[in-house]
Design a protein around this motif. Structure first.
Motif, PDB file in Angstrom:
ATOM      1  N   ASP A   1      -0.279 -11.482   2.693  1.00 39.49           N
ATOM      2  CA  ASP A   1      -0.891 -11.442   4.026  1.00 39.49           C
ATOM      3  C   ASP A   1      -1.609 -10.104   4.229  1.00 39.49           C
ATOM      4  OD1 ASP A   1      -1.584 -12.096   6.616  1.00 39.49           O
ATOM      5  OD2 ASP A   1       0.453 -12.503   7.282  1.00 39.49           O
ATOM      6  N   TYR A   2      -0.968  -9.018   3.842  1.00 39.67           N
ATOM      7  CA  TYR A   2      -1.599  -7.689   3.885  1.00 39.67           C
ATOM      8  C   TYR A   2      -2.911  -7.693   3.096  1.00 39.67           C
ATOM      9  CZ  TYR A   2      -2.137  -2.629   2.961  1.00 39.67           C
ATOM     10  OH  TYR A   2      -2.624  -1.345   2.850  1.00 39.67           O
ATOM     11  N   ASP A   3      -2.864  -8.194   1.865  1.00 39.41           N
ATOM     12  CA  ASP A   3      -4.058  -8.192   1.022  1.00 39.41           C
ATOM     13  C   ASP A   3      -5.165  -9.060   1.620  1.00 39.41           C
ATOM     14  OD1 ASP A   3      -2.637  -6.583  -0.683  1.00 39.41           O
ATOM     15  OD2 ASP A   3      -2.300  -8.122  -2.205  1.00 39.41           O
ATOM     16  N   LEU A   4      -4.787 -10.162   2.237  1.00 39.07           N
ATOM     17  CA  LEU A   4      -5.758 -11.044   2.866  1.00 39.07           C
ATOM     18  C   LEU A   4      -6.468 -10.339   4.027  1.00 39.07           C
ATOM     19  CD1 LEU A   4      -6.984 -13.889   3.092  1.00 39.07           C
ATOM     20  CD2 LEU A   4      -5.015 -14.512   4.522  1.00 39.07           C
ATOM     21  N   ILE A   5      -5.700  -9.655   4.859  1.00 41.68           N
ATOM     22  CA  ILE A   5      -6.279  -8.917   5.990  1.00 41.68           C
ATOM     23  C   ILE A   5      -7.240  -7.842   5.497  1.00 41.68           C
ATOM     24  CG2 ILE A   5      -5.697  -7.268   7.820  1.00 41.68           C
ATOM     25  CD1 ILE A   5      -3.087  -8.954   8.182  1.00 41.68           C
ATOM     26  N   GLU A   6      -6.813  -7.100   4.496  1.00 44.28           N
ATOM     27  CA  GLU A   6      -7.651  -6.016   4.000  1.00 44.28           C
ATOM     28  C   GLU A   6      -8.893  -6.550   3.265  1.00 44.28           C
ATOM     29  OE1 GLU A   6      -7.130  -2.597   4.729  1.00 44.28           O
ATOM     30  OE2 GLU A   6      -5.983  -3.789   6.173  1.00 44.28           O
ATOM     31  N   TRP A   7      -8.763  -7.687   2.583  1.00 44.37           N
ATOM     32  CA  TRP A   7      -9.932  -8.303   1.949  1.00 44.37           C
ATOM     33  C   TRP A   7     -10.951  -8.702   3.009  1.00 44.37           C
ATOM     34  CZ3 TRP A   7     -12.295 -13.024   2.518  1.00 44.37           C
ATOM     35  CH2 TRP A   7     -13.266 -13.357   1.563  1.00 44.37           C
ATOM     36  N   LEU A   8     -10.493  -9.326   4.071  1.00 43.29           N
ATOM     37  CA  LEU A   8     -11.395  -9.765   5.130  1.00 43.29           C
ATOM     38  C   LEU A   8     -12.079  -8.572   5.797  1.00 43.29           C
ATOM     39  CD1 LEU A   8     -12.456 -12.222   6.685  1.00 43.29           C
ATOM     40  CD2 LEU A   8     -10.470 -12.023   8.211  1.00 43.29           C
ATOM     41  N   ALA A   9     -11.325  -7.506   6.023  1.00 40.42           N
ATOM     42  CA  ALA A   9     -11.886  -6.316   6.662  1.00 40.42           C
ATOM     43  C   ALA A   9     -12.941  -5.640   5.798  1.00 40.42           C
ATOM     44  CB  ALA A   9     -10.773  -5.322   6.982  1.00 40.42           C
ATOM     45  N   ALA A  10     -12.818  -5.776   4.480  1.00 38.75           N
ATOM     46  CA  ALA A  10     -13.709  -5.058   3.559  1.00 38.75           C
ATOM     47  C   ALA A  10     -15.031  -5.766   3.294  1.00 38.75           C
ATOM     48  CB  ALA A  10     -12.995  -4.835   2.227  1.00 38.75           C
ATOM     49  N   GLN A  11     -15.189  -6.998   3.768  1.00 41.11           N
ATOM     50  CA  GLN A  11     -16.417  -7.736   3.478  1.00 41.11           C
ATOM     51  C   GLN A  11     -17.606  -7.131   4.223  1.00 41.11           C
ATOM     52  OE1 GLN A  11     -16.139 -10.001   0.922  1.00 41.11           O
ATOM     53  NE2 GLN A  11     -14.097  -9.067   1.055  1.00 41.11           N
ATOM     54  N   GLN A  12     -18.779  -7.243   3.634  1.00 38.68           N
ATOM     55  CA  GLN A  12     -19.962  -6.607   4.205  1.00 38.68           C
ATOM     56  C   GLN A  12     -20.366  -7.215   5.550  1.00 38.68           C
ATOM     57  OE1 GLN A  12     -23.168  -7.142   1.418  1.00 38.68           O
ATOM     58  NE2 GLN A  12     -23.188  -9.370   1.589  1.00 38.68           N
TER      59      GLN A  12
ATOM     60  N   GLN B   1       4.501  -4.675   6.867  1.00 35.25           N
ATOM     61  CA  GLN B   1       3.466  -4.304   5.899  1.00 35.25           C
ATOM     62  C   GLN B   1       2.444  -3.317   6.473  1.00 35.25           C
ATOM     63  OE1 GLN B   1       3.668  -5.268   2.670  1.00 35.25           O
ATOM     64  NE2 GLN B   1       5.621  -6.193   3.251  1.00 35.25           N
ATOM     65  N   LYS B   2       2.154  -3.425   7.768  1.00 30.26           N
ATOM     66  CA  LYS B   2       1.289  -2.477   8.485  1.00 30.26           C
ATOM     67  C   LYS B   2      -0.091  -2.292   7.840  1.00 30.26           C
ATOM     68  CE  LYS B   2       5.437   0.191   9.747  1.00 30.26           C
ATOM     69  NZ  LYS B   2       5.826  -0.708  10.808  1.00 30.26           N
ATOM     70  N   PRO B   3      -0.849  -3.363   7.650  1.00 35.33           N
ATOM     71  CA  PRO B   3      -2.202  -3.187   7.103  1.00 35.33           C
ATOM     72  C   PRO B   3      -3.055  -2.343   8.045  1.00 35.33           C
ATOM     73  CG  PRO B   3      -1.844  -5.445   7.868  1.00 35.33           C
ATOM     74  CD  PRO B   3      -0.527  -4.770   7.919  1.00 35.33           C
ATOM     75  N   PRO B   4      -3.784  -1.371   7.539  1.00 41.17           N
ATOM     76  CA  PRO B   4      -4.502  -0.429   8.405  1.00 41.17           C
ATOM     77  C   PRO B   4      -5.599  -1.059   9.247  1.00 41.17           C
ATOM     78  CG  PRO B   4      -5.059  -0.074   6.088  1.00 41.17           C
ATOM     79  CD  PRO B   4      -3.894  -1.003   6.119  1.00 41.17           C
ATOM     80  N   HIS B   5      -6.130  -2.207   8.836  1.00 40.01           N
ATOM     81  CA  HIS B   5      -7.219  -2.828   9.588  1.00 40.01           C
ATOM     82  C   HIS B   5      -6.746  -3.948  10.515  1.00 40.01           C
ATOM     83  CE1 HIS B   5      -9.483  -0.837   6.318  1.00 40.01           C
ATOM     84  NE2 HIS B   5     -10.352  -0.632   7.281  1.00 40.01           N
ATOM     85  N   LEU B   6      -5.434  -4.127  10.641  1.00 37.88           N
ATOM     86  CA  LEU B   6      -4.906  -5.134  11.572  1.00 37.88           C
ATOM     87  C   LEU B   6      -4.893  -4.549  12.981  1.00 37.88           C
ATOM     88  CD1 LEU B   6      -3.643  -7.931  12.042  1.00 37.88           C
ATOM     89  CD2 LEU B   6      -1.394  -6.871  11.630  1.00 37.88           C
ATOM     90  N   ALA B   7      -5.686  -5.144  13.870  1.00 36.81           N
ATOM     91  CA  ALA B   7      -5.866  -4.592  15.214  1.00 36.81           C
ATOM     92  C   ALA B   7      -4.927  -5.194  16.243  1.00 36.81           C
ATOM     93  CB  ALA B   7      -7.309  -4.809  15.669  1.00 36.81           C
ATOM     94  N   ALA B   8      -4.485  -6.458  16.068  1.00 43.47           N
ATOM     95  CA  ALA B   8      -3.646  -7.126  17.069  1.00 43.47           C
ATOM     96  C   ALA B   8      -3.172  -8.452  16.511  1.00 43.47           C
ATOM     97  CB  ALA B   8      -4.425  -7.349  18.361  1.00 43.47           C
TER      98      ALA B   8
ATOM     99  N   GLN C   1       4.527 -11.624   2.484  1.00 45.19           N
ATOM    100  CA  GLN C   1       4.066 -10.570   3.385  1.00 45.19           C
ATOM    101  C   GLN C   1       2.975  -9.718   2.730  1.00 45.19           C
ATOM    102  OE1 GLN C   1       7.415  -8.261   4.874  1.00 45.19           O
ATOM    103  NE2 GLN C   1       8.734 -10.051   4.728  1.00 45.19           N
ATOM    104  N   GLU C   2       3.173  -9.369   1.462  1.00 45.84           N
ATOM    105  CA  GLU C   2       2.176  -8.561   0.751  1.00 45.84           C
ATOM    106  C   GLU C   2       0.864  -9.323   0.605  1.00 45.84           C
ATOM    107  OE1 GLU C   2       3.920  -7.427  -2.921  1.00 45.84           O
ATOM    108  OE2 GLU C   2       5.399  -6.071  -2.001  1.00 45.84           O
TER     109      GLU C   2
END
Length: 332
Positions: A154-165, A190-197, A151-152
């Protein structure tokens, strides 16, 4: 994101059942839950977006996790003639985050990338996957499906993708079966802040083997989850998985802290969700339970269809969720 998509979803009930689903109920499938709306495919979101882009694929990309481990992934981005990535920022999607290998998600990932999404498909930690491209050394190690480490990641993966330029900062996730459970768990625990749906398909909000031991009492209705642990090593390419997971699940015959860490509490759940379920799938109770808790929310829908666990259609209603997934994610 898209006004036409939003208007389409507002016209639908919280639960939609394809007409053929009810017609097949006498052939061993489950009946639709009370209070649902029945309709044919024309009543569903007929959302389309033209294929505006070529697809740029980066294979065997290594994405860093918080502890230094690196997931092995394939990244699909909107491209242009000549093969280079298209300039600009695009929303992201984590596609089918499972241990089964990345090749299974290639078709849908390419389809979405051609319509303006950055889509990443990864092996979970430890998974080699019979369908997964060339595994990198970082993919070795034990596989622990649906547990906190996965789960963690997955959180890191979502946040990595969101942070790319080249990202807008918004990320969605979809997945079937194993990938449906990972989608529910990352959203709910985990509630990643950039997960929209999310769009979980043919899955549940918990890995608890309740179909085998409801309330801790073993049933005579088969042992689908037990069969899964026995097949884990073959399905994921991780040689120790079957023995380890069979023993681990047997050590927790009733709901306890081990299972609680792999279960979503719907009372505090906040992520917009479209759950897709098959009336002939053993996971249908996952969608039923979520509907009972979340039906009053404007950002939650359940779609039932006459499908089994792998989406095989009955009475001619094919399982082709791409347009519906696109409509749901485009609306967030």
């Amino acid at each position: 994101m898209s006004t036409p998509a939003r208007a389409t979803w507002r016209r639908l009930a919280a639960v939609v059942v394809l007409a053929a689903s009810v017609a097949s109920a006498g052939c061993g499938s489950r009946e639709a839950p009370p209070g649902t709306e029945q309709g044919d495919t024309a009543a569903l979101p007929n959302y389309q977006r033209p294929e505006h882009y070529k697809v740029h694929r980066t294979a065997d990309l290594l994405v860093p996790m918080r502890d230094g481990y690196r997931l092995t992934c394939d990244l699909y981005r909107p491209g242009q003639e000549g093969g280079a990535p298209r300039a600009g920022r695009f929303p992201g999607i984590v596609g089918d985050y499972t241990g089964y290998g990345r090749r299974l998600g290639e078709r849908t990932a390419s389809w979405l990338a051609a319509r303006g999404y950055n889509v990443i498909v990864c092996n979970t930690r430890g998974a080699q996957g019979g369908n997964g491209a060339s595994p990198a050394p970082e993919s070795t190690g034990p596989l622990f499906p649906w547990q906190p480490q996965e789960q963690e990641d997955d959180y890191d993966l979502i946040e990595w993708l969101a942070a790319q330029q080249w990202s807008t900062g918004k990320v969605g996730q979809y997945g079937g079966s194993y990938g449906a459970i990972t989608s529910w768990l990352v959203a709910g625990r985990q509630k990643p802040p950039h997960l929209a749906a999310i769009v979980p398909m043919m899955g549940a909000r918990t890995s608890t083997p309740s179909s085998r031991t409801p309330g801790g009492i073993r049933t005579n209705e088969g042992d689908a989850r037990g069969q899964w642990t026995q097949a884990c090593s073959q399905a994921t390419g991780e040689p120790t998985c079957s023995d380890r997971m069979t023993a681990l699940w047997a050590a927790h015959p009733v709901y306890d802290r081990f299972w609680e860490q792999q279960t979503v509490d719907l009372e505090v759940y906040t992520v917009p969700t479209l759950a897709i379920a098959g009336l002939q799938d053993f996971f249908t109770n996952g969608a039923d339970g979520a509907y009972k808790e979340l039906a009053e929310r404007d950002d939650f829908r359940v779609l039932y269809g006459p499908w089994n666990h792998v989406g095989v259609p009955v009475n001619g209603v094919a399982f082709n969720p791409q347009g519906i997934v696109l409509a749901w994610l485009a609306d967030r």
